[in-house]
Design an enzyme around this catalytic site. Sequence first.
Site, PDB file in Angstrom:
ATOM      1  N   GLY A   1      21.302  -9.757 -20.175  1.00 52.78           N
ATOM      2  CA  GLY A   1      22.336  -9.845 -19.152  1.00 52.78           C
ATOM      3  C   GLY A   1      22.858 -11.241 -18.898  1.00 52.78           C
TER       4      GLY A   1
ATOM      5  CG  HIS B   1      48.287  -2.400 -17.208  1.00 57.26           C
ATOM      6  ND1 HIS B   1      49.100  -3.510 -17.302  1.00 57.26           N
ATOM      7  CD2 HIS B   1      48.337  -1.996 -15.915  1.00 57.26           C
ATOM      8  CE1 HIS B   1      49.634  -3.768 -16.134  1.00 57.26           C
ATOM      9  NE2 HIS B   1      49.189  -2.864 -15.268  1.00 57.26           N
TER      10      HIS B   1
ATOM     11  CG  HIS C   1      27.068  -9.254 -17.202  1.00 55.22           C
ATOM     12  ND1 HIS C   1      25.704  -9.404 -17.071  1.00 55.22           N
ATOM     13  CD2 HIS C   1      27.330  -8.001 -16.765  1.00 55.22           C
ATOM     14  CE1 HIS C   1      25.182  -8.302 -16.572  1.00 55.22           C
ATOM     15  NE2 HIS C   1      26.152  -7.428 -16.377  1.00 55.22           N
TER      16      HIS C   1
END
Length: 203
Positions: free
Chosen positions: A63, A127, A136
């Site tokens: 992570g 979009h 992350h």
Amino acid sequence: MNKVIIQGGGEHARVVLDCLQAQGLQVVALFDPKYTGDLWGVPQRGAYDPAFMPEARAIVAIGNNAVRKRVVSITQHEYTNAVHPSAIISSRSSWGTGNMILHGVIIQAQAHMGNHCILNTGVRVDHDCIISDYVHIAPGTVLCGTVTVGEGTFIGAGAVVIPGRKVGAWATVGAGAVVTRDIPDYAVAVGNPARIIKYTNIS
């Protein structure tokens, strides 16, 4: 090729293992010096072995963005993507390799993501967003349209970035923050609206 190795053995690696198995891929090993035994029938083999099943593909399931980047630099296997079957992804979006697109993620048309990124549980990418390498984005975060996120940035759980904003490289956006202005490189921003509280240099 349906055989995959995972670099990493901690909590995030468990989510990625679950994701890969849901895809129907065969995870053949996890590499992490801190773990032994097996996880859900997959052997945890300690330190990374570049000679292990060289035909397998890899995911670096760590992570921490800076650590993930370092581990990618020493991993010799070619990469694949982890994409959970519950993700809703426009065919008009694009991404690189080594990415983790986890449970319930939505990616809209013309969004682009680089390499070795994490889109965690329930992330929404609208979009024309551009997400650079080693980003992350934590669970429940919303990137509205045309948002740009620089390399290595972490965006905390439940944050919202309004349309058209830019978040710089190796920045940190706190959980629940609402980004209404651009965030510079290395900045740490928290709150609603997000305000910069300090700068770091961790790349």
